[in-house]
Write an enzyme that holds these catalytic residues in place. Structure first.
Site, mmCIF file in Angstrom:
data_model
loop_
_atom_site.group_PDB
_atom_site.id
_atom_site.type_symbol
_atom_site.label_atom_id
_atom_site.label_comp_id
_atom_site.label_asym_id
_atom_site.label_seq_id
_atom_site.Cartn_x
_atom_site.Cartn_y
_atom_site.Cartn_z
ATOM 1 N N ARG A 180 41.064 70.531 53.123
ATOM 2 C CA ARG A 180 41.786 69.998 51.957
ATOM 3 C C ARG A 180 41.936 71.080 50.897
ATOM 4 O O ARG A 180 42.998 71.211 50.275
ATOM 5 C CB ARG A 180 41.065 68.774 51.388
ATOM 6 C CG ARG A 180 41.143 67.545 52.281
ATOM 7 C CD ARG A 180 40.534 66.331 51.622
ATOM 8 N NE ARG A 180 41.338 65.845 50.509
ATOM 9 C CZ ARG A 180 40.934 64.912 49.649
ATOM 10 N NH1 ARG A 180 39.725 64.384 49.761
ATOM 11 N NH2 ARG A 180 41.729 64.511 48.671
ATOM 12 N N CYS A 237 36.338 67.411 42.854
ATOM 13 C CA CYS A 237 36.537 66.998 44.250
ATOM 14 C C CYS A 237 37.873 66.271 44.317
ATOM 15 O O CYS A 237 38.822 66.669 43.650
ATOM 16 C CB CYS A 237 35.372 66.126 44.726
ATOM 17 S SG CYS A 237 35.165 64.613 43.762
#
Length: 283
Positions: A180, A237
């Site tokens: 990611r 995050c």
């Protein structure tokens, strides 16, 4: 780096003894996973005796919006949920989840952000409790009348601008999976990639094979290798949940004063004016 005389973690052995003591902690079950199933269903099927379920989406976060998928909660909502579980300022709290401590760390960070002085995370979570052969129950304890009133702002946070500045002038850690961070996949948020200047530090690398946290010295070596020893540090995050796990690991390692970017990638990537990077930086 500060001393490590007081760990934010508690082992299953320590917790079992604490629950049998004259000053047992309040137990909070924070099971949650992105996309479900609902943690309440897992809690109903079995939990630690005396534990209260707290809903991450509804009680440990505000509704999703421009501030991201898990904005910081309304203090009144947070306080009401904690008081119903018996949380008081003068009583210790232990939080747990299914095992990796991802969602439990969110509760740990929020309670401290809100001013609670004594919160610990069950290392290894419910999986470690079960592995030790310790009891579970389906009995739901009655609502309590705790006295804890959140006083937000007791831990440092970042907004988007300060996160960008820290990526340039300090150390901004990206706690998501490496794919990611690199922009190879993005299963949830509007754009793939990472905040320019951020360094990849997946939370999975904080744990041993059994789901417990690595030893403090090992974690300290990891974060020093990423540059955390002599710089201001922040963490983000996807939506501010797993970043709390990274903050927990940093505290286990002895690092204090690390800031959380609550909006994280869900807020950053939703703003088309924010730049996106896909080139990995060396730690």
């Amino acid at each position: 780096m500060a001393d490590m005389t007081s760990s934010p973690l508690i082992s299953v052995t320590e917790l079992a003894a604490a629950l049998d003591s004259s000053r047992p902690p309040v137990l909070l079950d924070i099971r949650w996973q992105l996309g479900g199933p609902p943690g309440a269903e897992e809690y109903a099927a079995g939990h630690l005796p005396g534990a209260y379920y707290v809903d991450l989406d509804r009680e440990l976060a505000s509704p999703p919006g421009v501030a991201g998928r898990h904005p910081l909660p309304d203090p009144e909502v947070l306080g009401g949920a904690l008081r119903r579980a018996g949380v008081s300022s003068d009583r210790p709290v232990v939080v747990y989840d299914a095992g990796p401590a991802t969602s439990a760390a969110r509760a740990w960070w929020l309670l401290r952000w809100a001013g609670h002085p004594e919160v610990r995370v069950l290392d290894g979570g419910l999986a470690a409790w079960r592995a030790a052969g310790l009891p579970e129950t389906t009995e739901v304890p009655p609502a309590q009348a705790g006295d804890f009133k959140p006083v937000p702002g007791q831990l440092p946070t970042l907004d988007a601008a300060r996160a960008a500045g820290l990526a340039r002038e300090g150390l901004l850690l990206d706690a998501r999976a490496g794919e990611r961070y690199r922009g190879e996949v993005e299963p949830v948020d509007p754009r793939a990639g990472h905040i320019p200047g951020a360094v990849s530090a997946p939370t999975t690398e904080n744990l041993a094979a059994d789901g417990r946290f690595l030893a403090p010295a090992v974690l300290a070596e990891r974060f020093r290798g990423l540059g955390a020893a002599d710089r201001r540090v922040g963490v983000y995050c996807g939506s501010g949940v797993t970043a709390a796990h990274e903050l927990l690991a940093l505290e286990v390692a002895g690092f204090r004063g690390v800031a959380l970017y609550p909006g994280s990638w869900s807020e950053w990537s939703a703003n088309p004016d924010n730049p996106v990077a896909t080139t990995e930086l060396p730690g």
